[in-house]
Scaffold this active site. Structure first.
Site, PDB file in Angstrom:
ATOM      1  N   SER A 184       0.841  -1.195   0.000  1.00  0.00           N
ATOM      2  CA  SER A 184       0.000   0.000   0.000  1.00  0.00           C
ATOM      3  C   SER A 184       0.876   1.245   0.000  1.00  0.00           C
ATOM      4  O   SER A 184       1.666   1.454  -0.916  1.00  0.00           O
ATOM      5  CB  SER A 184      -0.963  -0.061   1.195  1.00  0.00           C
ATOM      6  OG  SER A 184      -1.984   0.892   1.080  1.00  0.00           O
ATOM      7  N   GLU A 223      -9.101  -1.792  -2.886  1.00  0.00           N
ATOM      8  CA  GLU A 223      -8.384  -2.645  -3.840  1.00  0.00           C
ATOM      9  C   GLU A 223      -8.884  -2.437  -5.264  1.00  0.00           C
ATOM     10  O   GLU A 223      -8.121  -2.603  -6.225  1.00  0.00           O
ATOM     11  CB  GLU A 223      -8.505  -4.122  -3.429  1.00  0.00           C
ATOM     12  CG  GLU A 223      -7.461  -5.025  -4.064  1.00  0.00           C
ATOM     13  CD  GLU A 223      -6.061  -4.803  -3.518  1.00  0.00           C
ATOM     14  OE1 GLU A 223      -5.131  -5.470  -4.013  1.00  0.00           O
ATOM     15  OE2 GLU A 223      -5.883  -3.963  -2.598  1.00  0.00           O
ATOM     16  N   HIS A 250      -7.881  -5.410   0.175  1.00  0.00           N
ATOM     17  CA  HIS A 250      -6.708  -4.689   0.653  1.00  0.00           C
ATOM     18  C   HIS A 250      -6.426  -5.125   2.083  1.00  0.00           C
ATOM     19  O   HIS A 250      -6.741  -4.412   3.049  1.00  0.00           O
ATOM     20  CB  HIS A 250      -7.007  -3.189   0.577  1.00  0.00           C
ATOM     21  CG  HIS A 250      -5.803  -2.316   0.439  1.00  0.00           C
ATOM     22  ND1 HIS A 250      -5.027  -2.279  -0.700  1.00  0.00           N
ATOM     23  CD2 HIS A 250      -5.243  -1.417   1.296  1.00  0.00           C
ATOM     24  CE1 HIS A 250      -4.066  -1.401  -0.555  1.00  0.00           C
ATOM     25  NE2 HIS A 250      -4.153  -0.875   0.660  1.00  0.00           N
ATOM     26  N   SER A 251      -5.817  -6.295   2.247  1.00  0.00           N
ATOM     27  CA  SER A 251      -5.659  -6.836   3.595  1.00  0.00           C
ATOM     28  C   SER A 251      -4.436  -7.752   3.679  1.00  0.00           C
ATOM     29  O   SER A 251      -3.917  -8.247   2.675  1.00  0.00           O
ATOM     30  CB  SER A 251      -6.927  -7.578   4.033  1.00  0.00           C
ATOM     31  OG  SER A 251      -7.345  -8.495   3.057  1.00  0.00           O
ATOM     32  N   TRP A 252      -4.013  -7.989   4.923  1.00  0.00           N
ATOM     33  CA  TRP A 252      -2.701  -8.568   5.187  1.00  0.00           C
ATOM     34  C   TRP A 252      -2.519  -9.999   4.709  1.00  0.00           C
ATOM     35  O   TRP A 252      -1.420 -10.387   4.304  1.00  0.00           O
ATOM     36  CB  TRP A 252      -2.391  -8.462   6.681  1.00  0.00           C
ATOM     37  CG  TRP A 252      -1.839  -7.124   7.031  1.00  0.00           C
ATOM     38  CD1 TRP A 252      -2.513  -6.076   7.590  1.00  0.00           C
ATOM     39  CD2 TRP A 252      -0.516  -6.664   6.802  1.00  0.00           C
ATOM     40  NE1 TRP A 252      -1.676  -4.991   7.718  1.00  0.00           N
ATOM     41  CE2 TRP A 252      -0.435  -5.327   7.254  1.00  0.00           C
ATOM     42  CE3 TRP A 252       0.629  -7.251   6.253  1.00  0.00           C
ATOM     43  CZ2 TRP A 252       0.728  -4.566   7.179  1.00  0.00           C
ATOM     44  CZ3 TRP A 252       1.791  -6.494   6.178  1.00  0.00           C
ATOM     45  CH2 TRP A 252       1.834  -5.174   6.630  1.00  0.00           C
TER      46      TRP A 252
END
Length: 318
Positions: A158, A265, A296-298
Site C-alpha cells: 500500500s 483494492e 486490501h488486507s494482510w
C-alpha cells in the site's frame, strides 16, 4: 542483548541526471547507532540516531543466524505501521519465511502516513519527517557495515509500495529490484487518495510536497519517471476487491479492511493496470501479479510476498 555505540559516516549518493525532474538529495550528516537489541538469533532491533529527523528511529532486521554479508531487502509498512515492530512481522509470517534465506530484511518501524518521503514542512501531528534521507543516506551504510554487501531491493505494501517505487526512481543507483503489494506507483493518479489518507490521520498533506500542482508532486511520481526503472526487476500485485479466500480472517492490525478493503483494492487494481500499460509502452518488463479476487488486507500481502520472492531474490542474488 547487545549494546553498541558506533559512529557511521553516511555517504551522499549521486544520482545520474535522467530528465529535468530529478532532484539530487542533500548530503546527510553522520548517523550513528544508539544500541542494538538482539531479539532472537535471526532478528535484531537497531536504534539509529537520525540527524535528519532529530530522533532515534528503530529498524528491525531479519537475518540468517550465521554471520556474513548478504543482500538486503528494504520492506516498508503501510499507512498505519506498528509501534514496536513492523506490521510485516506482526501480521504475516515474514520472520519465518525469510529465516532460511540469504537476505537481510530491513524493516523500519514507524512513519504513519509519511509515504517514507522528506516532507517540506514539519507537521503539527507527525513532527519532522525526513524518511527519504534516512532510508537512502543515513541507514544503508549502517546496514552494510553490520549485515549487508551493498546489494539492495526495496518493496512495500500500500503506502509503502508507493514509497518503494518513488525511492527507486529517485535513487536508481541504490536498488536492483522494486516491489509493490497492492500499491499505486502513479502519484498523480493517486493524488486525491494520498492527500485524503494523510488528512484522515490528522496530518496536513500540504506539508508533504505542497498543494496539488506543486512541482514536488511530479518529482515524486514513478509513472512520470518510469524510465529510471529500466533494467530493474519490477513486481506489482493487486486483487480486484472481490472477496476471496481470506475474508474470514480478521486481522486486528487493520480491522477496517473488513469494510474498506474491497473498494480500496478496486482503486489499486485500476492504477496497476494503468501503470503496467505505461511500462509496456516504454518496453520496460515487469512481473504483474493479478488475482481474480482479494481485498486490501494482510493475508493477501503475505501470499504475494511469497509469490514475489523468486523474482526479487534472483535480482539481488539472495
Amino acid at each position: 542483548m547487545r549494546r553498541t555505540k558506533i559512529a557511521v559516516a553516511v555517504l551522499a549518493f549521486a544520482i545520474a541526471m535522467v530528465g529535468p525532474l530529478l532532484v539530487e538529495p542533500a548530503t546527510a550528516s553522520a548517523a550513528q547507532i544508539d544500541r542494538i537489541d538482539e531479539l532472537s538469533p535471526t532478528r535484531s532491533a537497531i536504534f539509529v540516531e537520525s540527524p535528519s529527523m532529530g530522533r532515534i528511529i528503530q529498524v528491525q532486521v531479519l537475518h540468517p543466524a550465521a554471520g556474513g554479508a548478504r543482500p538486503s531487502y528494504y520492506l516498508l509498512d503501510g499507512l498505519d505501521p506498528g509501534v514496536n515492530q513492523s506490521t510485516w512481522t506482526n501480521a504475516t509470517d515474514a520472520e519465518g519465511f525469510f529465516s532460511n534465506k540469504n537476505v537481510n530484511v530491513v524493516l523500519p518501524v514507524g512513519g504513519q502516513a509519511s509515504y517514507y518521503t522528506d516532507w517540506q514542512q514539519d507537521d503539527p501531528t507527525f513532527g519532522r519527517y525526513k524518511w527519504e534521507t534516512f532510508l537512502t543516506q543515513e541507514l544503508p551504510p549502517i546496514i552494510d557495515a553490520h549485515y549487508g554487501n551493498g546489494v539492495n531491493a526495496i518493496g512495500g505494501l500500500s503506502m509503502g509500495g508507493n514509497a518503494a517505487f518513488i525511492l527507486a526512481v529517485r535513487h536508481p543507483e541504490l536498488y536492483r529490484a522494486v516491489a509493490g503489494y497492492s500499491s499505486c506507483p502513479d502519484t498523480t493518479l493517486a493524488m486525491g487518495a494520498v492527500m485524503f489518507s494523510i488528512a484522515n490521520r490528522g496530518g496536513d498533506p500540504v506539508n508533504m510536497w505542497g498543494g496539488p500542482g506543486s512541482p514536488a508532486w511530479a518529482e515524486h511520481d514513478a509513472a512520470l519517471l518510469a524510465d529510471r526503472l529500466r533494467g530493474k526487476t519490477i513486481y506489482l500485485s493487486t486483487g480486484t476487491g472481490i472477496p476471496g479466500p481470506h475474508e474470514g480472517e480478521v486481522k486486528p492490525q487493520l480491522a477496517e479492511n473488513i469494510v474498506l478493503g474491497g473498494p480500496v483494492e478496486v482503486g489499486v487494481n485500476s492504477c496497476v493496470i494503468a501503470f503496467e500499460q505505461r511500462l509496456r509502452a516504454m518496453n520496460i518488463p515487469a512481473h504483474i501479479d493479478y488475482s481474480p479476487t482479494g481485498t486490501h488486507s494482510w493475508s493477501y500481502w503475505q501470499d504475494t510476498l511469497h509469490a514475489s520472492w523468486p523474482a526479487i531474490g534472483l535480482a539481488i542474488g539472495a
